[in-house]
Design a protein around this motif. Structure first.
Motif, mmCIF file in Angstrom:
data_model
loop_
_atom_site.group_PDB
_atom_site.id
_atom_site.type_symbol
_atom_site.label_atom_id
_atom_site.label_comp_id
_atom_site.label_asym_id
_atom_site.label_seq_id
_atom_site.Cartn_x
_atom_site.Cartn_y
_atom_site.Cartn_z
ATOM 1 N N SER A 115 20.142 -14.684 -34.958
ATOM 2 C CA SER A 115 20.109 -16.122 -34.677
ATOM 3 C C SER A 115 21.278 -16.876 -35.293
ATOM 4 C CB SER A 115 18.790 -16.708 -35.200
ATOM 5 O OG SER A 115 18.667 -16.469 -36.599
ATOM 6 N N ASP A 116 22.050 -16.206 -36.165
ATOM 7 C CA ASP A 116 23.212 -16.849 -36.795
ATOM 8 C C ASP A 116 24.427 -16.885 -35.869
ATOM 9 O OD1 ASP A 116 21.704 -17.157 -39.090
ATOM 10 O OD2 ASP A 116 22.459 -15.291 -40.018
ATOM 11 N N PHE A 117 24.326 -16.269 -34.707
ATOM 12 C CA PHE A 117 25.483 -16.152 -33.818
ATOM 13 C C PHE A 117 25.183 -16.807 -32.469
ATOM 14 C CE2 PHE A 117 25.668 -12.726 -36.835
ATOM 15 C CZ PHE A 117 27.022 -12.623 -37.171
ATOM 16 N N GLY A 118 26.214 -17.464 -31.941
ATOM 17 C CA GLY A 118 26.126 -18.024 -30.597
ATOM 18 C C GLY A 118 26.838 -17.132 -29.602
ATOM 19 N N LEU A 119 26.836 -17.534 -28.338
ATOM 20 C CA LEU A 119 27.519 -16.757 -27.312
ATOM 21 C C LEU A 119 29.020 -16.764 -27.542
ATOM 22 C CD1 LEU A 119 25.584 -17.828 -24.069
ATOM 23 C CD2 LEU A 119 25.510 -15.590 -25.215
ATOM 24 N N ASP A 122 32.923 -14.090 -32.217
ATOM 25 C CA ASP A 122 32.852 -14.601 -33.586
ATOM 26 C C ASP A 122 33.946 -13.918 -34.415
ATOM 27 O OD1 ASP A 122 31.979 -14.818 -36.450
ATOM 28 O OD2 ASP A 122 30.301 -15.899 -35.528
ATOM 29 N N ARG A 135 28.752 -11.792 -28.685
ATOM 30 C CA ARG A 135 27.414 -11.921 -28.099
ATOM 31 C C ARG A 135 27.569 -12.276 -26.630
ATOM 32 N NH1 ARG A 135 22.119 -15.081 -30.601
ATOM 33 N NH2 ARG A 135 20.638 -14.325 -29.025
ATOM 34 N N ASN A 137 25.610 -12.378 -22.511
ATOM 35 C CA ASN A 137 24.379 -12.388 -21.705
ATOM 36 C C ASN A 137 24.301 -11.206 -20.760
ATOM 37 O OD1 ASN A 137 23.131 -14.731 -22.722
ATOM 38 N ND2 ASN A 137 24.392 -16.047 -21.406
#
Length: 231
Positions: A115-119, A122, A135, A137
């Protein structure tokens, strides 16, 4: 009539009397005195300049026939070379006994919860650990949503590419190789895609990355379950 000599008048000077005697010869000069002799120098027990120079030059041993350097000079140079070689050997031995220690980052490390990472890409671990965490989809190979890790080493000559967010690609500054966010190479001299590293969930729920394991696309290894973390 014979002349008569008149007596001189009273008070008048008497006339000079002619003398028939020859003039007197000038007085002879006195004889010159002989020059005083220089005092004799006693050289007994003393060395003259020429002898001293000869003594300085003649410092070799009687059996030394070297034309340029005396035996003593040769011995001094030999001892100096031996001392230098011994010091160098001791230094090399000490260097061998105490080698450099490279503080490399650990091959396995945790990066936090999913949950610490977005799409997207990074870059927080690019400098410290040499990886990008991505990350997505829909993964190119796994066809699922989740995470994968790309190694930051260019597959051409080992430079570190830069991520260009505006163009959604990795671009190598050395020779212009380009990679998509999936890691697939599409421009420049890079011969193959970027490598992926192992990514799994640890027991505490954090993402664990293991750089000691690598997965290559051209070898069909991206299909490995540990090459992609499904979420």
């Amino acid at each position: 009539m014979a002349d008569e000599t008149k007596p001189p008048a009273p008070g008048a000077p008497a006339p000079p009397v002619a003398s028939s005697a020859p003039p007197a010869a000038p007085a002879a000069a006195p004889p010159a005195k002989p020059a005083a002799a220089a005092p004799a120098v006693n050289l007994a027990g003393k060395t003259t300049t020429a002898a001293a120079g000869a003594a300085k030059v003649s410092t070799r041993d009687p059996d030394d026939t070297s034309p340029l350097v005396s035996r003593r000079a040769w011995l001094a140079m030999a001892w100096g070379a031996f001392t230098a070689a011994s010091a160098a050997a001791l230094a090399a031995t000490g260097r061998f006994m105490f080698p450099n220690v490279l503080n490399e980052p650990p091959q396995q490390f945790k990066v936090g919860l999913p949950s610490d990472f977005g799409l997207g890409v990074d870059e927080r671990y690019k400098e410290s650990n040499g990886v990008w965490i991505v990350r997505t989809n829909d993964d190119l190979v796994q066809r699922a949503s989740g995470f994968y890790v790309l190694n930051t080493t260019c597959t051409h000559l080992g430079c570190t590419p830069n991520y260009l967010a505006a163009e959604l690609k990795f671009k190598c500054p050395c020779h212009g190789s380009g990679f998509r966010t999936t890691g697939i190479n599409f421009e420049g001299p890079a011969p193959r895609p970027l490598e992926r590293n192992r990514i799994v969930l640890a027991e505490d729920g954090q993402i664990l990355i293991d750089k000691s394991r690598k997965f290559q696309y051209e070898l069909g290894q991206w299909i490995d379950p540990e090459a992609f973390l499904r979420i």
